[in-house]
Design an enzyme around this catalytic site. Structure first.
Site, PDB file in Angstrom:
ATOM      1  CD  GLU A 148     -37.537 -55.380 -62.714  1.00  0.00           C
ATOM      2  OE1 GLU A 148     -36.620 -56.181 -62.485  1.00  0.00           O
ATOM      3  OE2 GLU A 148     -38.563 -55.689 -63.343  1.00  0.00           O
ATOM      4  CG  ASN A 205     -42.100 -46.313 -66.584  1.00  0.00           C
ATOM      5  OD1 ASN A 205     -42.648 -47.389 -66.826  1.00  0.00           O
ATOM      6  ND2 ASN A 205     -41.385 -46.127 -65.494  1.00  0.00           N
ATOM      7  CB  CYS A 257     -42.123 -45.471 -61.612  1.00  0.00           C
ATOM      8  SG  CYS A 257     -41.114 -46.556 -60.595  1.00  0.00           S
ATOM      9  CE  LYS A 260     -37.925 -42.510 -59.979  1.00  0.00           C
ATOM     10  NZ  LYS A 260     -37.180 -42.988 -61.135  1.00  0.00           N
ATOM     11  CE  LYS A 317     -49.934 -51.238 -58.842  1.00  0.00           C
ATOM     12  NZ  LYS A 317     -49.005 -51.871 -59.789  1.00  0.00           N
TER      13      LYS A 317
END
Ligand code: NAD
Length: 438
Positions: A148, A205, A257, A260, A317
């Protein structure tokens, strides 16, 4: 209308699980959700989500009313007749930086016991390269790995409007079976191997995190030479080969996210004995950046011992109430260690851990009333509704450090504030529009 031909079970109803549940229900599928937390399931049955996420509560209640979504305290009811069982459980970082796969392993073991034969088991959690191969070999399940890419705060709309759909599968047919569920979205689909899909997720990411760390190095250089980082990065980013997205300086990347996932790749690179200099540097810059922002505040106040600091923003955020790995919390620890007294306001955070050195205030102005300085740590747009004069009149020493570059430096200077952004000061010669750069 609910499509009766295909039913979906979502295992793990956190951020990704709920966005997926609501997203698949919006596409017309019958969705059943299961989580190991019974109280979470009971809340969801009443239409209460465990977190703040744009549009999700309304969508959830609408789907509960039509019966397209239901939640169950036992997996056998949720999964028994499902055609697709989609695992969305967490993969937090272990102490050594590797991904903790215990939730995934437990979920797979539980699903093995209850699924009907022929159901497709889809793993959506972010996992290191090779994980799905091992899970498949151990369980005998022919998995689909479908990472995702949603962002918290816009999770449901991101689910329904992805840039691409990545599917790792043992065969093209298996991958296409899952991709067919999302055919109505009319998005590019990439069916590939498990490992490729796992690495696409991880390195996507990592690249975004790298851009953030890059922007912070640019900003620190701009600070040193009295240039404006927004103008510089706008000029750099408007080169189509580079792009402006994520070239935003600030306190660094926090949240559940980026850090890590980069740490997990870094760990894998170490195990495999391959180079990981960029991953190391990305993490190192991100460890230093929050300390640098606190250093700026300390410099402007001439020391932090006994200083009262009002903080705006705790969530990692804007648009979310998620404080997992929020850099604001780390900065609170640093500020406290340097002797500061702390009061904070965040529109989505109602409590802090017991023992936190920070007191919560009910609104923006209460957080800075009588404080020496204001420190902005989350880019909530509503902070901009507070007039600059109201900020200036409440701060004893009129120091403002804007860790998100949310405010206009010149407007803050106009009301007598000593304003410090990240890589931008008042009158440092720039704006973030390309017209000003060219
Ligand atoms: N949060 C994000 O923005 C985001 C975006 C993309 C990918 N991801 C990845 O998706 C995965 C899930 O992330 P999240 O943020 O939704 O996590 P989360 O912690 O919000 O949700 C995980 C849920 O799984 C449940 N759970 C744990 N073990 C279970 C089990 N055995 N059976 C059933 N439920 C179980 C937990 O109770 C929790 O509700 C992670 O791998 C994450 O890296 C997250």
């Amino acid at each position: 209308m609910i499509r009766e031909d295909t039913s979906i079970c979502i295992v793990g109803t956190g951020y990704v699980g709920m966005a997926s549940a609501v997203g698949f229900a919006t596409l017309g599928y019958r969705v059943r959700g299961y989580d190991i937390l019974p109280e979470r399931i009971r809340d969801l049955q009443r239409g209460v989500t465990p977190y703040r996420e744009a549009g999700i509560d309304e969508a959830l209640r609408a789907h509960l009313e039509t019966g397209s979504i239901s939640f169950h305290e036992d997996l056998s009811t949720a999964a028994a007749n499902a055609d697709f069982i989609i695992l969305c459980v967490g993969t937090p970082a272990s102490h050594d930086g590797s991904s903790d796969l215990s939730h995934v392993q437990a979920a797979v073991a539980a699903v093995e016991r209850v699924r009907k034969s022929g159901s497709v088991v889809v793993l959506r959690s972010t996992v290191p390269a090779g994980t799905t191969d091992v899970l498949a070999a151990e369980s005998g399940i022919d998995f689909v790995y479908a990472p995702e890419f949603l962002r918290e705060g816009t999770a449901v709309s991101d689910f329904l409007d992805p840039d691409r759909i990545v599917v790792g599968a043992s065969t093209k047919e298996m991958g296409e079976r899952y991709a067919a569920l999302l055919a109505a979205l009319e998005k590019p689909v990439l069916v590939t191997s498990y490992k490729n899909a796992e690495l696409i997720k991880g390195f996507s990411n990592a690249f975004l995190a790298l851009k953030v760390s890059f922007a912070n190095e640019v900003a620190n250089m701009c600070d040193a030479v009295d240039a404006d980082a927004h103008a510089v990065l706008a000029g750099v980013g408007h080169d189509k080969r580079i792009g402006t997205a994520f070239l935003r300086p600030g306190i660094g990347f926090g949240g559940p996210c980026f850090e890590k996932d980069v740490m997990s790749l870094h760990h894998t690179a170490g195990v495999q004995g391959v180079g990981r200099e960029l991953l190391s540097a990305t993490l190192r810059v991100n460890t230093n950046q929050p300390k640098r922002i606190v250093d700026i505040l300390e410099f402007e106040l001439g020391g932090l011992s006994g200083a009262r600091i009002g903080i705006w923003g705790l969530a990692f955020k804007a648009g979310t109430d998620d404080v997992r790995d929020s850099l604001a919390l780390r900065m609170i620890g640093d500020l406290h260690g340097r002797g500061a007294k702390l009061t904070a306001y965040d529109p989505s955070v109602r409590s802090l851990d017991e023992g936190s050195p920070c007191v919560l205030a009910p609104n923006e102005l209460a957080a800075i009333d009588g404080a020496d300085a204001l420190l902005v740590l989350t880019e909530w747009p509503q902070f901009l509704d507070v007039p600059p004069w109201a900020i200036a009149s409440r701060l004893r020493r009129r120091v403002m450090v804007d860790g998100r570059n949310l405010f206009d430096p010149d407007a803050m200077a106009d009301v007598g504030l000593i304003y410090r952004g990240v890589g931008r000061k008042p009158n440092s010669g720039g704006s973030n529009t390309l017209a000003a750069v060219s």
